[in-house]
Design a protein around this motif. Structure first.
Motif, PDB file in Angstrom:
ATOM      1  N   THR A  31      35.595  44.846  31.083  1.00  8.69           N
ATOM      2  CA  THR A  31      35.072  46.114  31.610  1.00  8.69           C
ATOM      3  C   THR A  31      35.071  47.231  30.565  1.00  8.69           C
ATOM      4  O   THR A  31      34.551  48.306  30.817  1.00  8.69           O
ATOM      5  N   TYR A  32      35.655  46.986  29.406  1.00 10.68           N
ATOM      6  CA  TYR A  32      35.729  48.025  28.383  1.00 10.68           C
ATOM      7  C   TYR A  32      34.329  48.345  27.853  1.00 10.68           C
ATOM      8  O   TYR A  32      33.481  47.465  27.722  1.00 10.68           O
ATOM      9  N   ASP A  33      34.100  49.595  27.542  1.00  8.63           N
ATOM     10  CA  ASP A  33      32.825  50.064  26.979  1.00  8.63           C
ATOM     11  C   ASP A  33      31.624  49.728  27.856  1.00  8.63           C
ATOM     12  O   ASP A  33      30.524  49.505  27.351  1.00  8.63           O
ATOM     13  N   PHE A  68      29.580  51.094  35.436  1.00  9.53           N
ATOM     14  CA  PHE A  68      29.238  50.393  36.660  1.00  9.53           C
ATOM     15  C   PHE A  68      28.873  51.409  37.732  1.00  9.53           C
ATOM     16  O   PHE A  68      29.585  52.394  37.919  1.00  9.53           O
ATOM     17  N   ASP A  69      27.786  51.165  38.427  1.00  9.90           N
ATOM     18  CA  ASP A  69      27.443  51.951  39.607  1.00  9.90           C
ATOM     19  C   ASP A  69      28.216  51.356  40.773  1.00  9.90           C
ATOM     20  O   ASP A  69      28.212  50.136  40.969  1.00  9.90           O
ATOM     21  N   ILE A  70      28.873  52.216  41.539  1.00 13.57           N
ATOM     22  CA  ILE A  70      29.538  51.742  42.743  1.00 13.57           C
ATOM     23  C   ILE A  70      29.143  52.647  43.899  1.00 13.57           C
ATOM     24  O   ILE A  70      28.805  53.810  43.704  1.00 13.57           O
ATOM     25  N   GLY A  71      29.168  52.097  45.077  1.00 15.62           N
ATOM     26  CA  GLY A  71      28.812  52.873  46.261  1.00 15.62           C
ATOM     27  C   GLY A  71      29.464  52.278  47.490  1.00 15.62           C
ATOM     28  O   GLY A  71      30.055  51.194  47.446  1.00 15.62           O
ATOM     29  N   GLY A  72      29.345  52.998  48.567  1.00 14.86           N
ATOM     30  CA  GLY A  72      29.889  52.534  49.838  1.00 14.86           C
ATOM     31  C   GLY A  72      29.016  51.441  50.437  1.00 14.86           C
ATOM     32  O   GLY A  72      27.980  51.067  49.891  1.00 14.86           O
ATOM     33  N   PRO A  73      29.411  50.930  51.589  1.00 18.43           N
ATOM     34  CA  PRO A  73      28.724  49.794  52.193  1.00 18.43           C
ATOM     35  C   PRO A  73      27.395  50.136  52.857  1.00 18.43           C
ATOM     36  O   PRO A  73      26.640  49.238  53.223  1.00 18.43           O
ATOM     37  N   GLU A  88      23.020  50.438  41.230  1.00 18.74           N
ATOM     38  CA  GLU A  88      22.312  49.238  40.767  1.00 18.74           C
ATOM     39  C   GLU A  88      23.249  48.052  40.932  1.00 18.74           C
ATOM     40  O   GLU A  88      24.460  48.188  40.837  1.00 18.74           O
ATOM     41  N   GLU A  89      22.661  46.903  41.164  1.00 16.90           N
ATOM     42  CA  GLU A  89      23.462  45.710  41.411  1.00 16.90           C
ATOM     43  C   GLU A  89      24.321  45.393  40.194  1.00 16.90           C
ATOM     44  O   GLU A  89      23.854  45.412  39.056  1.00 16.90           O
ATOM     45  N   ASN A  90      25.592  45.108  40.443  1.00 20.02           N
ATOM     46  CA  ASN A  90      26.514  44.698  39.390  1.00 20.02           C
ATOM     47  C   ASN A  90      27.707  44.010  40.035  1.00 20.02           C
ATOM     48  O   ASN A  90      27.958  44.158  41.227  1.00 20.02           O
ATOM     49  N   TRP A  91      28.469  43.288  39.240  1.00 17.46           N
ATOM     50  CA  TRP A  91      29.567  42.489  39.791  1.00 17.46           C
ATOM     51  C   TRP A  91      30.666  43.343  40.416  1.00 17.46           C
ATOM     52  O   TRP A  91      31.279  42.933  41.395  1.00 17.46           O
ATOM     53  N   LEU A  92      30.946  44.542  39.863  1.00 15.60           N
ATOM     54  CA  LEU A  92      32.024  45.359  40.406  1.00 15.60           C
ATOM     55  C   LEU A  92      31.657  45.882  41.798  1.00 15.60           C
ATOM     56  O   LEU A  92      32.483  45.840  42.715  1.00 15.60           O
ATOM     57  N   ASN A  93      30.436  46.363  41.960  1.00 16.68           N
ATOM     58  CA  ASN A  93      30.025  46.830  43.289  1.00 16.68           C
ATOM     59  C   ASN A  93      29.967  45.657  44.269  1.00 16.68           C
ATOM     60  O   ASN A  93      30.350  45.804  45.426  1.00 16.68           O
ATOM     61  N   ASP A  94      29.505  44.484  43.806  1.00 16.96           N
ATOM     62  CA  ASP A  94      29.517  43.300  44.676  1.00 16.96           C
ATOM     63  C   ASP A  94      30.945  42.975  45.111  1.00 16.96           C
ATOM     64  O   ASP A  94      31.189  42.664  46.283  1.00 16.96           O
ATOM     65  N   TRP A  95      31.892  43.065  44.178  1.00 20.07           N
ATOM     66  CA  TRP A  95      33.301  42.810  44.496  1.00 20.07           C
ATOM     67  C   TRP A  95      33.804  43.808  45.546  1.00 20.07           C
ATOM     68  O   TRP A  95      34.465  43.417  46.506  1.00 20.07           O
TER      69      TRP A  95
END
Length: 168
Positions: free
Chosen positions: A51-53, A56-61, A123-130
């Motif tokens: 996750t360094y450098d 990630f876009d994150i959002g609610g459900p 935007e879709e990414n593994w952290l938001n999916d998690w």
């Protein structure tokens, strides 16, 4: 979260206005996220070199408009608030109006309203999916934490620390 400025603005508008005139920016969609989910995401990334450098876009459900976000506290507080949409954007007028009614600084409200000119979804990414797979907080969960038993915005738990910081 508790003491959060965005939720404070929402709750104060719903509490203080008997009816709402809704400029076009209130129809823009975003994915509001509870502070506890932001903290979970940061904790997930700590110590992980992958996750360094990176960002990630994150959002609610749930993707929702600001109008829908205003309807939820009204429902939760059991108050009826007629909402009349108007086809103008008017960020300057809206900023002054919202700051005055909500009792928050213009410097806080201005960027919030300007950001709502556009749809802002992660935007879709593994952290938001998690986050979504591991039980994100609903808007109602975040609202419950942010409002006290009298239906007012809950006090910021950092207020004593913030006052001490301002004295330095």
């Amino acid at each position: 979260g508790r003491g959060g400025s965005s939720m404070r603005v929402l709750v104060q508008l719903v509490r203080r206005l008997p009816a709402m005139i809704l400029p076009s920016w209130t129809l823009s969609k975003s994915a509001p996220i509870a502070i506890q989910d932001v903290v979970r995401a940061v904790r997930r990334c700590l110590g992980d070199p992958e996750t360094y450098d990176r960002h990630f876009d994150i959002g609610g459900p749930e993707a929702m408009s600001y109008r829908a976000m205003m309807a939820r506290p009204a429902q939760s507080l059991d108050v009826r608030r007629p909402m009349l949409p108007v086809p103008v954007f008017s960020p300057r007028l809206s900023t002054r109006w919202v700051a005055t009614v909500a009792g928050v600084p213009i410097e806080l409200v201005g960027p919030l309203i300007e950001s709502l000119e556009h749809t802002v979804l992660p935007e879709e990414n593994w952290l938001n999916d998690w986050l979504q797979r591991t039980g994100p907080s609903s808007f109602e969960d975040a609202l419950e934490v942010a409002v006290d038993d009298a239906g007012r915005p809950a006090a910021n738990p950092r207020s004593k620390i913030m006052k001490a910081d301002q004295r330095k």
